[in-house]
Design a protein around this motif. Structure first.
Motif, PDB file in Angstrom:
ATOM      1  N   PRO A   1      21.705 -35.154 -17.941  1.00 26.18           N
ATOM      2  CA  PRO A   1      21.283 -33.749 -17.899  1.00 26.18           C
ATOM      3  C   PRO A   1      20.582 -33.416 -16.579  1.00 26.18           C
ATOM      4  O   PRO A   1      20.410 -34.289 -15.717  1.00 26.18           O
ATOM      5  N   ARG A   2      20.180 -32.171 -16.423  1.00 24.95           N
ATOM      6  CA  ARG A   2      19.511 -31.735 -15.197  1.00 24.95           C
ATOM      7  C   ARG A   2      18.092 -31.283 -15.478  1.00 24.95           C
ATOM      8  O   ARG A   2      17.811 -30.686 -16.516  1.00 24.95           O
ATOM      9  N   ASN A   3      17.218 -31.571 -14.539  1.00 26.12           N
ATOM     10  CA  ASN A   3      15.847 -31.078 -14.640  1.00 26.12           C
ATOM     11  C   ASN A   3      15.748 -29.694 -13.991  1.00 26.12           C
ATOM     12  O   ASN A   3      16.750 -29.137 -13.542  1.00 26.12           O
ATOM     13  N   LEU A   4      14.549 -29.147 -13.947  1.00 25.51           N
ATOM     14  CA  LEU A   4      14.404 -27.773 -13.440  1.00 25.51           C
ATOM     15  C   LEU A   4      14.410 -27.704 -11.917  1.00 25.51           C
ATOM     16  O   LEU A   4      14.320 -26.617 -11.354  1.00 25.51           O
ATOM     17  N   PHE A   5      14.526 -28.823 -11.234  1.00 27.53           N
ATOM     18  CA  PHE A   5      14.879 -28.799  -9.814  1.00 27.53           C
ATOM     19  C   PHE A   5      16.396 -28.620  -9.651  1.00 27.53           C
ATOM     20  O   PHE A   5      16.892 -28.522  -8.528  1.00 27.53           O
ATOM     21  N   GLY A   6      17.125 -28.635 -10.745  1.00 27.21           N
ATOM     22  CA  GLY A   6      18.575 -28.474 -10.698  1.00 27.21           C
ATOM     23  C   GLY A   6      19.312 -29.778 -10.441  1.00 27.21           C
ATOM     24  O   GLY A   6      20.524 -29.784 -10.261  1.00 27.21           O
TER      25      GLY A   6
ATOM     26  N   ASN B   1      12.518 -30.798 -20.248  1.00 30.21           N
ATOM     27  CA  ASN B   1      12.153 -29.585 -19.534  1.00 30.21           C
ATOM     28  C   ASN B   1      11.285 -28.709 -20.426  1.00 30.21           C
ATOM     29  O   ASN B   1      11.499 -28.632 -21.633  1.00 30.21           O
TER      30      ASN B   1
END
Lengths: 445, 445
Positions: free
Chosen positions: A253-258, A376
């Protein structure tokens, strides 16, 4: 009560050990189950599937597209919720035990929590018919908002904080001081820490992960309610999206830094790595913690508005990976091992010396790895209109020293300009629970 | 960029009007799509299905069990996100427009927002390849955390607050004062209101609903970023579980009192009721709002710890329905109309005179109905260890007077002991957007 189907009956799943799970049987559509529910049919639809260790809960009434019928075994060698494939949603809670509670009361609380968790994780209510039960003087035993929902992959994982053994004033409230794991103490102060007391510490923790947030919230709410007068919420955190995979079957998955996160995470399939880096061994001290682990929780606010003004190449240099694919800047694909020696045309390392991936990597930390399980979060916004967003970091490791080593290495992390650690806690997570026992029973015997 | 699949390409869905949606084609499994993604295949998998008005986005890489491939048309007679079957998750944001912005700047902002929303709702990035784009001086156009995720049923719905027309100081910043709908004014104070400024009001609002919270958060974050320097977040709210159904095809969810909510909601299939109660008509004033609606948002904290101590019979008398089935206390099933005249053996009404269902019912409010679209929320806990939880109430109605009428009726609601209204806002929601136009274009022409 005829209308208390999925989270509503006393039917127990067939599996009581191992850590298997199963989706709903393909031949039974949710609509079919809805029909059963709508008609007021009593009894959960429970069936065995595929052998030992597999429990399956009924699919219930509310489920949207996301509803997951998976039910993970509560009992086993280790607590569920560590190597379990990371569910999509989190409700994490830290509790403080009341000063009025004695050792006997603490054991009673842990027993009550264990009994409730064993049921909730199977998609059942706190008690049979609990949401529509009670008496003229007693309220319903279950708060009811998960009535009709499936188990949704719920896991409930318990931990014991340092202050359970010796409180802030040095008092041994429960006669446990001598049994405190020597390594279980408040984490040292790290460079850049901006910890707030309201998001730090706790005598006990409960991590509830599920594929439906209503199921995770229901679990924390009911455990909090069960603890009324004995332990109270110190802080709690909802996480909306997992940022780690704990199984090779999961996509990253992706974190909020993208960016993709947790590519190099220790995964459930790596049995040797789990033994080396995650599980407290029979030979480790203390013996009561064998089969357990240490849980570190860090609430890390991301300064996303500043981050969003950084151009792509710089973002990638700060992280040490490409944004799209997640490949190390030394080349390859997401799964390619980073080559920290590789140099570009100018002789500079392709992965900068202060890149996150380099400083967090086992090779920079004496081989140390951890099992990460973060989420997140967005908690609204601040008075300047900035989203109060970030990463609720959770890691499991055989010793807190592993986290400390990596976090000290990250003091030089170029990403730190965009991170602020505002909460911190550490817990000893006892090993798995056997039927008839309560969590951490070996600590009290 | 080969690795920017679902939220990553310029491929547009085929449908640009109506409000249809479709799940992933049954022949294409998520694993199959994952395989495509893993192989770095470029281009979203987009296909027409089942006739006009149906757009379908690709299923992407991250999706857990919950990932929904449905993509709703952004353009149409009405804005999406009102009668659209209520998605499971919410991120709602209220913005204040900068005092430095003029009318031209406001139109530019609304145009930029419209263009971005049209793409995001189709599972695309803010710009083609936006998350991995930019230049030596420009950061990426898209923040990237939804890269690889499907559209997840995302809808983005815009609204204009009273202060957009005349600000708190009475200034007509944008030359809109004369066009303010007479009914669009801050809601009157209701008995028991305990509103906090930080959760009240706003010049503009954006409601993002999706089946994946990461997709809803991504939308609000990117719209907030697009607005940088022009409008800033005033307040925002995540909701984790829908508390209303807006389609007869949906089951009725439960609120944090554990009760089914919104049983008598106006639903998408009730075209006549929508025309009467929800949509601003061509003949209504002002003409620019035709096809639109009024949105009321109320942040309602529930005192769940007290509620949880109330016995079942009393809970049911306060609500006027049974907890399990959701049937009115006058008998029948959830779908049975309440009989407010029915009396028990003692001659007392079976549905008490101060029961919530009676006071909220159309029959007690001159036939007034609303379309409710609220969400459960938990924002951590307070310093006493109580969950900061409740209902984020959202309703759409043809006139704010409908909400005011019902809310005044609810002054006698026995449930009020367990409710505290801490936030409030009202917005005029313009009608649907045609391709090439921006939201609310008729207001500016």
């Amino acid at each position: 009560m005829a209308d208390a189907t999925a989270h509503g009956t006393g039917a127990e799943g067939p599996g009581t050990e191992g850590s298997g799970a199963s989706p709903a049987p393909e031949g039974l559509s949710r609509r079919g189950l809805l029909g059963l529910f709508g008609a007021g049919a009593a009894g959960a639809v429970v069936g065995a599937a595929g052998g030992a260790g597999v429990a399956m809960a009924a699919t219930g009434a509310l489920g949207g597209a996301e509803a997951s019928a998976a039910a993970y075994d509560f009992h086993g060698v280790h607590q569920a919720g560590i190597t379990t494939p990371a569910q999509d949603r989190l409700h994490f809670a830290a509790f403080d035990v009341s000063d009025t509670l004695d050792r006997t009361g603490l054991v009673e609380l842990l027993t009550d929590w264990t009994d409730a968790a064993a049921r909730l994780t199977q998609g059942l209510e706190v008690e049979d018919g609990g949401a529509v039960g009670g008496s003229d003087v007693a309220p319903p035993a279950d708060t009811g908002e998960a009535l009709g929902l499936p188990a949704a992959g719920l896991t409930i994982t318990f931990g014991f904080g340092p202050t359970l053994f010796t409180d802030a004033a040095g008092v041994d409230r429960f006669g446990l001081a001598a049994r405190r794991p020597p390594a279980l103490e408040a984490l040292p102060r790290f460079q850049g820490d901006a910890l707030k007391p309201e998001w730090t510490g706790g005598d006990l923790c409960v991590q509830a992960c599920a594929d439906d947030p209503q199921v995770a919230v229901h679990a924390i709410r009911n455990l909090s309610r069960i603890a009324f007068g004995r332990a109270s919420l110190r802080w709690s955190q909802l996480g909306f999206g997992r940022t780690s995979s704990t199984s090779t079957a999961q996509s990253t998955p992706r974190n909020l830094f993208g960016f993709k996160d947790g590519t190099a995470n220790v995964k459930a399939e790596e049995r040797e790595a789990l033994a080396e880096h995650v599980w407290v061994d029979d030979g480790d001290e203390p013996a009561w913690l064998a089969g357990g682990s240490y849980l570190v929780a860090r609430k890390i606010r991301m300064v996303i508005e500043s981050w969003d003004r950084v151009q792509l190449g710089e973002q990638e240099r700060l992280v040490g990976r490409t944004k799209g694919e997640g490949a190390p800047l030394s080349g390859g694909t997401e799964s390619t091992a980073p080559d920290f020696e590789a140099e570009g045309a100018t002789g500079a390392p392709l992965i900068p010396t202060d890149a996150h991936v380099r400083l967090a990597h086992a090779s920079a930390n004496g081989g140390v790895r951890m099992l990460r399980r973060g989420y997140n979060f967005v908690d609204g916004n601040d008075e300047l209109g900035r989203l109060d967003a970030g990463l609720f970091f959770l890691s499991f490791q055989r010793s807190p020293e592993q986290f400390v080593t990596v976090q000290r290495s990250l003091a030089a992390d170029a990403l730190n300009e965009y991170l602020k650690h505002v909460g911190s806690a550490i817990f000893a997570v006892p090993g798995g629970i056997r039927p008839g026992e309560h969590v951490g029973q070996a600590l009290f015997t």
